[in-house]
Structures are given as structure tokens and as C-alpha cells.
Design an enzyme around this catalytic site. Structure first.
Site, PDB file in Angstrom:
ATOM      1  N   SER A 169       0.800  -1.219   0.000  1.00 55.85           N
ATOM      2  CA  SER A 169       0.000   0.000   0.000  1.00 55.85           C
ATOM      3  C   SER A 169       0.837   1.276   0.000  1.00 55.85           C
ATOM      4  O   SER A 169       0.327   2.338  -0.357  1.00 55.85           O
ATOM      5  CB  SER A 169      -0.948   0.015   1.197  1.00 55.85           C
ATOM      6  OG  SER A 169      -0.240   0.175   2.409  1.00 55.85           O
TER       7      SER A 169
ATOM      8  N   LYS B  94       0.652   4.536   6.895  1.00 55.37           N
ATOM      9  CA  LYS B  94       0.148   5.327   5.772  1.00 55.37           C
ATOM     10  C   LYS B  94       0.769   6.725   5.845  1.00 55.37           C
ATOM     11  O   LYS B  94       1.444   7.077   6.803  1.00 55.37           O
ATOM     12  CB  LYS B  94      -1.381   5.466   5.824  1.00 55.37           C
ATOM     13  CG  LYS B  94      -2.157   4.171   5.917  1.00 55.37           C
ATOM     14  CD  LYS B  94      -2.159   3.382   4.632  1.00 55.37           C
ATOM     15  CE  LYS B  94      -3.002   2.124   4.755  1.00 55.37           C
ATOM     16  NZ  LYS B  94      -2.885   1.259   3.555  1.00 55.37           N
TER      17      LYS B  94
END
Length: 262
Positions: free
Chosen positions: A42, A102
């Protein structure tokens, strides 16, 4: 007898040394730095599957998730400094309790929206500059043995998997790369999100392969993350393994030793 007593005394000293070494290591890990191994794609190409890094738990102060012992608060944070837009952050997922990593995109009070794959913050387009193609071999990666998603279609085993890369410049001047796999993906066009007080909005750099704040917790995403779920900031990769186990030293990526996370 004297020799036996001396031997037993030496063993006792060794045990005590090991015990206190473990205690100090445990305190160090709990209060200052936490190891983290990248399990998914990701955050490509900023972070690759198999990157091993230490999370700076002092970056934003302590919360019940960054410091689980009784000396830390039940809620909120202590000795806190504010996270900055563009930081790469490890946090506790509010739904399943696992640790996620993230990039911080939206601060409290911001509006965030994706339109045709382009990020808008507070109504202003965040500029992107094309930066070539990110390439990797289509093969199982990491301990989960997942194969990467490719923009150039269904390629065969061992073939080159490609994704378009761009450099995105956030409003505070932070530049970072983002990848694109497909146009009009599920997260490429969103509603306007307004970040509540004491919450943050996160996105993965691999925009079409990231369960992040664009998706609700019920839908498998992160949603708006409360500040107390922050664990720390990722500053530097220690080493990186392209194999299924991090101790397979023959698979280590030599170009990623002590690489700064940008």
C-alpha cells in the site's frame, strides 16, 4: 568448594545481566522505538514489502496505543507535538487492532477529496508531476506471498510489472511519489471529507491498492483516525528483505540500508 561457589556466582551474574538487558530492551521498545516490518504494497514505492524500520514513538507524544503500560494515559496524548502533513505514520487500526502505516494527508479541519485520481485539499488541487514508471518483477512477495497489481495488465510469472509514478507536492511543500494502477478505481473519485477535530486523514502512496481514510472502517478502510490511535513516525528504513523471511540475508536489498523515509 571455592571453585564451585565461584562458578555458581558467575552463572548468577550472567543471568542477572541477561535479565536487565531484556528489561532495558523492553523499556526502550515500549517508550522510544518500535520495530515494524512492511507487510503489504500500500505504500509503494516509498516503502516496499520487506522493508524493516523502527518507528519513532516520541514523535507525537505518548498515548494508550504507543505506550500500553500504566504510566501512560488511558486516553489522549502526553508530551504531544503535532503530526505534520506528509509524515509517514504507524497507527493502530480502529477496527481490527492491527498496526497500519500510511501517509498523513489531512489535518483537523481540512477538507479532502479525490477527483479523477487527483487529490484536492481544502478545495485546491494538489499538483502531480509525471515521474516515469515503477517496475518490479511479477512474483510472490514477502511472507504472505502476494503478487503485485500491475497497470500493464495480467503479466506472466517473472515478467515485469509496471505502474505509472508521479511526484505529488503537498501544500506544505512535502514531495513524495505516488503510483497509479488503474483509472477510475474505487478510491479515485470520492465525496468531500471533512476531518473532525483531533482526527487525521491517511492515504497510501500506492493509491489504487490501499485501504485508507477514503474508506470507512466498516468497509475495511481506516476512516477518520482519532489522534489517540497514533503510534509514531517512520523516519528511516534499517534494512530490507525481498524474501519471505527477513533473516534470509541473501535477499536483502543493499540499496535500502538506512534509507530515509520521504
Amino acid at each position: 568448594m571455592a571453585g564451585k561457589a565461584k562458578s555458581e556466582g558467575g552463572i548468577l551474574e550472567t543471568v542477572k545481566t541477561v535479565f536487565w538487558a531484556l528489561v532495558i530492551a523492553g523499556i526502550f521498545r515500549t517508550l522510544f522505538f518500535q520495530p515494524f516490518w512492511i507487510p503489504s504494497e500500500s505504500m509503494k514505492d516509498t516503502l516496499l514489502i520487506g522493508d524493516f524500520l523502527f518507528v519513532n514513538k516520541m514523535a507525537y507524544g505518548y498515548s494508550k496505543y504507543s505506550c500500553p503500560f500504566a504510566l501512560c494515559p488511558i486516553s489522549g496524548r502526553i508530551f504531544a507535538s503535532e503530526p505534520e502533513r506528509g509524515d509517514v505514520v504507524v497507527f493502530r487500526h480502529p477496527g481490527n487492532g492491527s498496526d497500519f502505516i500510511k501517509r498523513l494527508i489531512g489535518l483537523p479541519g481540512d477538507t479532502v477529496q479525490m477527483k479523477a485520481g487527483i487529490l484536492y485539499i481544502n478545495g485546491q488541487e494538489v499538483p502531480q508531476r509525471p515521474d516515469g514508471i515503477f517496475e518490479e518483477v511479477f512474483e510472490p512477495q514477502g511472507p504472505m506471498r502476494n503478487r503485485p497489481a500491475c497497470q500493464n495488465g495480467a503479466v506472466g510469472e517473472g515478467a515485469m510489472c509496471q505502474k505509472s509514478r508521479a511526484i505529488e507536492t503537498l501544500p506544505n511543500g512535502v514531495k513524495h511519489s505516488v503510483l497509479n494502477i488503474r483509472d477510475n478505481g474505487p478510491g479515485d473519485n470520492t465525496e468531500v471529507f471533512t476531518v473532525p477535530p483531533d482526527h487525521y486523514f491517511f492515504m497510501g502512496d500506492n493509491r489504487d491498492n490501499s485501504a485508507d481514510s477514503r474508506f470507512s472502517v466498516a468497509a475495511g478502510g481506516v476512516g477518520m483516525l482519532p489522534a489517540e490511535y497514533l503510534i509514531g513516525r517512520a523516519d528511516r528504513i534499517i534494512f530490507s528483505s525481498a524474501g519471505s523471511r527477513m533473516w534470509y540475508f541473501w535477499t536483502w536489498r543493499a540499496d535500502r540500508f538506512f534509507k530515509a523515509v520521504e
